[in-house]
Design an enzyme around this catalytic site. Structure first.
Site, PDB file in Angstrom:
ATOM      1  N   GLU A  91      33.751  41.265  38.851  1.00 57.81           N
ATOM      2  CA  GLU A  91      33.514  40.209  40.212  1.00 57.81           C
ATOM      3  C   GLU A  91      32.250  39.914  40.460  1.00 57.81           C
ATOM      4  OE1 GLU A  91      35.808  41.304  43.448  1.00 57.81           O
ATOM      5  OE2 GLU A  91      37.629  40.713  42.307  1.00 57.81           O
ATOM      6  N   GLU A 144      43.806  42.554  39.050  1.00 57.68           N
ATOM      7  CA  GLU A 144      44.043  42.582  40.209  1.00 57.68           C
ATOM      8  C   GLU A 144      44.728  41.681  40.802  1.00 57.68           C
ATOM      9  OE1 GLU A 144      40.348  43.849  42.500  1.00 57.68           O
ATOM     10  OE2 GLU A 144      39.523  44.875  41.005  1.00 57.68           O
TER      11      GLU A 144
HETATM   12  C1  BGP Z   1      38.165  43.346  44.684  1.00 60.45           C
HETATM   13  C2  BGP Z   1      37.374  44.559  43.957  1.00 60.45           C
HETATM   14  C3  BGP Z   1      38.049  45.823  44.251  1.00 60.45           C
HETATM   15  C4  BGP Z   1      39.206  45.840  45.335  1.00 60.45           C
HETATM   16  C5  BGP Z   1      39.419  44.504  45.934  1.00 60.45           C
HETATM   17  C6  BGP Z   1      39.962  44.503  47.475  1.00 60.45           C
HETATM   18  O1  BGP Z   1      37.067  42.437  44.951  1.00 60.45           O
HETATM   19  O2  BGP Z   1      37.565  44.326  42.619  1.00 60.45           O
HETATM   20  O3  BGP Z   1      37.318  46.730  43.989  1.00 60.45           O
HETATM   21  O4  BGP Z   1      38.619  46.826  46.238  1.00 60.45           O
HETATM   22  O5  BGP Z   1      38.896  43.557  45.918  1.00 60.45           O
HETATM   23  O6  BGP Z   1      39.110  44.522  48.199  1.00 60.45           O
HETATM   24  P1  BGP Z   1      38.509  45.597  49.696  1.00 60.45           P
HETATM   25  O7  BGP Z   1      38.700  46.676  48.925  1.00 60.45           O
HETATM   26  O8  BGP Z   1      37.520  45.178  49.985  1.00 60.45           O
HETATM   27  O9  BGP Z   1      39.827  45.131  50.454  1.00 60.45           O
END
Ligand code: BGP
Length: 475
Positions: free
Chosen positions: A166, A375
């Site tokens: 990301e 994800e």
């Molecule tokens: C993405 C990342 C993850 C994860 C997810 C959820 O941006 O790759 O590492 O954490 O988002 O985000 P958050 O944990 O801030 O809710």
């Protein structure tokens, strides 16, 4: 009844090292910038630090047994650079290498395809102290040594490599995803400079993966951007936002050069990265093979007058709807906004399964490259009920609709090779500690109390198990 997904479709889920492993100072691991950032966030906001996280380092066998029970055929995880090179460069820590060898062996023994990410936000802290971390181009050489070591070490066991996680989100939330010394935080050109260094690092990683016969792709934090109205000026604003927030990254990875309109805009506003003459040649010679898409939400934009104040992406730290601290604004180019047509999570992320279908269709038309979902998930408050259960029907609804969207795109010819939602088990959120949970497996701990980190199967665990067992026909 839904038609089956292909037999070799990769069903699984995802995590990242610092968010799940814990054991932050054990078996020779060095400090990473996320250990430091999360310690500061613990002191400031009360979110858990990264020292124990979900204790996956000690419980990985128990976790993999649960993955197997769900029927996983893939697992995306990341490799902590500071476990391999505690100083970022120099000596290799063999105990760290052994952990990932054991993890990969355990996955393979259970017929689960290991899909490692080389970099997920956790730069070794000594490199921040030495030259400011990603701010310096020197980091590219150190990353290259780390990437080459890991790729050679595991080349016989890994087919799909995720390079960097990301970059677009790192640019938006740079002080959360990177440690930026306070004296640099007002210089926003550095956001794009960091990203340029990451582009070089990612192209080199792709080169090494190709040398050993593997396939490589960056994990894209990807949200399609709709225009708020059908006014032509809002349509152009959405196009501008798509260029700067999405195509600016995609074009480097898959075409080998920066998106022209986005780069021109950055140059006009003194935000463009400095680059060397051959940098785009390196990109063009090392194009990525597949889209690894991290999809959570869609975004919305409208026209923004010249002379408005420039603002960067805001966030919601409290988990109370509407507590967003602001929207990215680029005067004369676009302003981000909420979408009145969509419901949101408690942290103000728009819930939009059709947006994922839109991403598949739009990107496949433009690039014709296969997809892997690395994800996708719903951050929510989960409740452990007195009978020891977690009734997360809201998460099941979210995942079901996104799998359906995936199938609709596949039925129109889009190639999708795997679905790995976020997250396999509860873990430390990058922005909101342990209150905001994503897992299929509950981890019994809170921000304040690590307890035993016991694993409990959520309702979504049983639901996903049946989805996999039925090859996606029973949703
Ligand atoms: C993405 C990342 C993850 C994860 C997810 C959820 O941006 O790759 O590492 O954490 O988002 O985000 P958050 O944990 O801030 O809710």
């Amino acid at each position: 009844m839904q038609k089956e997904f292909p037999k070799d479709f990769l069903w699984g889920a995802s995590t990242s090292a610092y968010q799940v492993e814990g054991a932050a100072a054990i078996d020779g691991k060095g400090v990473s910038q996320q250990d430091v950032i999360n310690q500061e966030r613990h002191e400031k906001f009360g979110f858990a630090d990264a020292s124990v996280a979900s204790d996956h380092y000690h419980k990985y066998k128990e976790d993999i047994a649960l993955f197997k029970e769900m029927g996983f055929t893939s697992y995306r995880f990341s490799i902590a650079w500071s476990r391999i090179f505690p100083n970022g460069d120099g000596e290799v820590n063999q105990e760290g290498v052994q952990f990932y060898r054991d993890l990969i062996n355990e996955l393979k023994a259970n017929d689960i395809e290991p899909i490692p990410t080389l970099y997920h936000y956790d730069l070794p802290w000594p490199l921040v102290e030495k030259y400011g971390g990603w701010l310096s181009r020197e980091v590219v050489d150190d990353f290259a040594v780390f990437a080459k070591y890991i790729i050679n070490e595991f080349k016989d066991d890994v087919k799909y490599w995720i390079t960097i996680n990301e970059q677009s989100i790192i640019v938006q939330y740079w002080t959360q995803k990177c440690y930026i010394l306070p004296e640099y935080q007002d210089n926003n050109q550095l956001r794009y400079q960091i990203n340029h260094h990451m582009n070089l690092a990612q192209a080199i990683a792709v080169k090494y993966v190709h040398e050993v016969g593997g396939l490589a792709g960056p994990a894209l934090g990807y949200s399609p951007i709709y225009a708020r109205t059908c006014k032509p000026e809002d349509q152009i604003a959405a196009l501008n936002a798509n260029d700067l927030r999405n195509s600016y990254y995609l074009d480097v990875y898959f075409k080998g050069y920066y998106n022209v309109a986005a780069l021109t805009y950055l140059k006009q506003n003194d935000l463009a990265p400095e680059m060397a003459a051959d940098d785009e040649k390196l990109f063009a010679e090392n194009l990525s093979d597949f889209f690894a898409i991290n999809y959570y939400d869609s975004n919305c934009a409208h026209a923004c007058p010249e002379g408005a104040e420039r603002r960067w992406s805001g966030y919601n730290l409290t988990g109370k709807k509407g507590d967003m601290s602001g929207f990215e604004t680029h005067p004369g180019f676009y302003q981000m906004c909420s979408n009145p047509e969509l419901k949101t999570t408690d942290w103000d992320w728009a819930i939009d399964p059709i947006g994922l279908e839109y991403v598949y269709r739009d990107l496949y038309t433009r690039y014709k490259i296969p997809f892997m979902i690395t994800e996708n998930g719903l951050g929510a408050y989960d409740e452990l009920t007195p009978d020891g259960k977690i009734h997360d029907d809201y998460r099941i609804d979210y995942l079901r609709e996104h799998i359906k969207a995936t199938k609709r795109a596949m039925d129109l010819g889009v190639e999708v090779i795997g679905y790995m939602p976020w997250s396999a088990l509860d873990l430390l959120s990058t922005s909101n500690g342990y209150k905001k949970r994503y897992g299929l497996i509950y981890v019994d701990r809170t921000d304040d109390d690590e307890k035993e980190c016991a694993r409990i199967k959520k309702d979504s665990f049983y639901w996903y198990k049946n989805v996999i067992a039925s090859q996606g026909t029973e949703l």
